[in-house]
Write an enzyme that holds these catalytic residues in place. Sequence first.
Site, short mmCIF file in Angstrom:
data_model
loop_
_atom_site.label_atom_id
_atom_site.label_comp_id
_atom_site.label_asym_id
_atom_site.label_seq_id
_atom_site.Cartn_x
_atom_site.Cartn_y
_atom_site.Cartn_z
N TYR A 38 0.84 -1.21 0.00
CA TYR A 38 0.00 0.00 0.00
C TYR A 38 0.87 1.26 0.00
O TYR A 38 0.64 2.20 -0.77
CB TYR A 38 -0.89 -0.05 1.24
N GLY A 73 -4.91 11.24 6.18
CA GLY A 73 -4.43 10.39 7.28
C GLY A 73 -5.50 9.34 7.55
O GLY A 73 -6.17 8.87 6.63
N1 CAA Z 1 6.00 -1.41 14.92
C1 CAA Z 1 6.89 -2.36 15.27
N2 CAA Z 1 6.55 -3.62 15.57
C2 CAA Z 1 5.25 -3.95 15.48
C3 CAA Z 1 4.26 -3.01 15.10
C4 CAA Z 1 4.69 -1.69 14.83
N3 CAA Z 1 3.82 -0.74 14.47
N4 CAA Z 1 3.07 -3.63 15.09
C5 CAA Z 1 3.29 -4.91 15.44
N5 CAA Z 1 4.61 -5.12 15.68
C6 CAA Z 1 5.27 -6.35 16.05
C7 CAA Z 1 4.42 -7.18 17.01
O1 CAA Z 1 4.65 -6.75 18.33
C8 CAA Z 1 4.92 -8.58 16.75
O2 CAA Z 1 6.18 -8.75 17.36
P1 CAA Z 1 6.74 -10.21 17.75
O3 CAA Z 1 6.74 -11.04 16.50
O4 CAA Z 1 8.09 -9.91 18.27
O5 CAA Z 1 5.77 -10.71 18.78
C9 CAA Z 1 5.20 -8.57 15.25
O6 CAA Z 1 5.39 -7.18 14.90
C10 CAA Z 1 4.02 -9.13 14.47
O7 CAA Z 1 2.98 -8.20 14.54
P2 CAA Z 1 1.50 -8.58 14.33
O8 CAA Z 1 1.10 -9.62 15.33
O9 CAA Z 1 0.72 -7.33 14.25
O10 CAA Z 1 1.53 -9.27 12.90
P3 CAA Z 1 0.28 -9.69 12.17
O11 CAA Z 1 0.74 -10.42 10.97
O12 CAA Z 1 -0.73 -10.31 13.05
O13 CAA Z 1 -0.36 -8.26 11.76
C11 CAA Z 1 -0.70 -6.39 10.40
C12 CAA Z 1 0.27 -7.47 10.82
C13 CAA Z 1 -1.97 -7.02 9.80
C14 CAA Z 1 -0.04 -5.54 9.34
C15 CAA Z 1 -1.09 -5.55 11.62
O14 CAA Z 1 0.08 -5.13 12.26
C16 CAA Z 1 -1.89 -4.33 11.24
O15 CAA Z 1 -3.07 -4.40 10.96
N6 CAA Z 1 -1.25 -3.14 11.27
C17 CAA Z 1 -1.88 -1.87 10.91
C18 CAA Z 1 -1.64 -1.57 9.49
C19 CAA Z 1 -2.32 -0.27 9.15
O16 CAA Z 1 -2.12 0.76 9.78
N7 CAA Z 1 -3.12 -0.29 8.13
C20 CAA Z 1 -3.81 0.90 7.73
C21 CAA Z 1 -5.10 0.50 7.07
S1 CAA Z 1 -6.11 1.91 6.74
C22 CAA Z 1 -5.30 2.71 5.54
O17 CAA Z 1 -4.32 2.28 5.01
C23 CAA Z 1 -5.89 4.03 5.11
C24 CAA Z 1 -4.86 5.05 5.04
O18 CAA Z 1 -4.48 5.45 3.95
C25 CAA Z 1 -4.33 5.66 6.27
#
Ligand code: CAA
Length: 245
Positions: free
Chosen positions: A153, A184
């Site tokens: 994305y 945002g």
């Molecule tokens: N920074 C650093 N580390 C992070 C983190 C972050 N922001 N978020 C999660 N982690 C870490 C976790 O603590 C975990 O660590 P360990 O493996 O050491 O335990 C590891 O990363 C795995 O994280 P998740 O369990 O979250 O991994 P997942 O595969 O279950 O999920 C994801 C991944 C689906 C991307 C999820 O993190 C997520 O949904 N993130 C948000 C993404 C986001 O902001 N999307 C925006 C959508 S809306 C949009 O895009 C509109 C727009 O224009 C603004």
Amino acid sequence: MKRIAIVTGAVGGIGSEICRQLIKDGFRVVATYRLENENKAKTWQNNLIQEGLNIDVMPVDVSDFTSCSDLVNRIVSDIGPVAVLINNAGITDDATMKNITSEQWHNVLRTNLDSIFNMTKPVFQTMCDNGWGRIINISSINGQKGQFGQVNYSAAKAGIYGFTKSLALEGARKGVTVNSISPGYIGTKMVNEMPQAIIDSIVKEIPIGRLGKPIEIANAVKYLVDEHSGFITGSDLSINGGQHM
Ligand code: CAA
């Protein structure tokens, strides 16, 4: 005759508000939707008509060039030339690098970046020939700052800036402006589908302290399409509550 505007991804939260705004500002709006959303789009159209806002709806697959040029040909022959294009359609398919598939990468790039080319190519020359046009590409804060789990994305949304600035140069002497808007986190289905804990952590990063509203993006579209905005081109408007400066 009213100027004709196309809004892609119109049935979504931001797209709907953009359509409302453009109709109120005197444009004839063609809202596009994905064929699989036919029923939803027709219901949506009826709701707008009940609000007193007349709108055309037509299907398109923005990731497919032929589908986009067929749509534009249909609009030109049925209604008239396109003066305004709002490239708003977009999807997310978030995953960390460990889990993301090649399909997730290509699908998001095709829908969010190839789409900008696919929709713009069939309308741009006519806008230049007519001496007036407005193209607005909806990017994202995450194209500017990156986001965990969004390599696809963020790459697509960052690509929009290069496209916008290059095309702005081509349109500059022809009365055609090309700009982007970088929302945002706006309170739409796309954002609200994320886990609540992630939404809460994002809202904590927003100085204004809340998600944005679709009308706050539509208002920027209103500004950029205005007759007196002809000196704004190749610009980006960041609307993110202060989350990224
Ligand atoms: N920074 C650093 N580390 C992070 C983190 C972050 N922001 N978020 C999660 N982690 C870490 C976790 O603590 C975990 O660590 P360990 O493996 O050491 O335990 C590891 O990363 C795995 O994280 P998740 O369990 O979250 O991994 P997942 O595969 O279950 O999920 C994801 C991944 C689906 C991307 C999820 O993190 C997520 O949904 N993130 C948000 C993404 C986001 O902001 N999307 C925006 C959508 S809306 C949009 O895009 C509109 C727009 O224009 C603004």
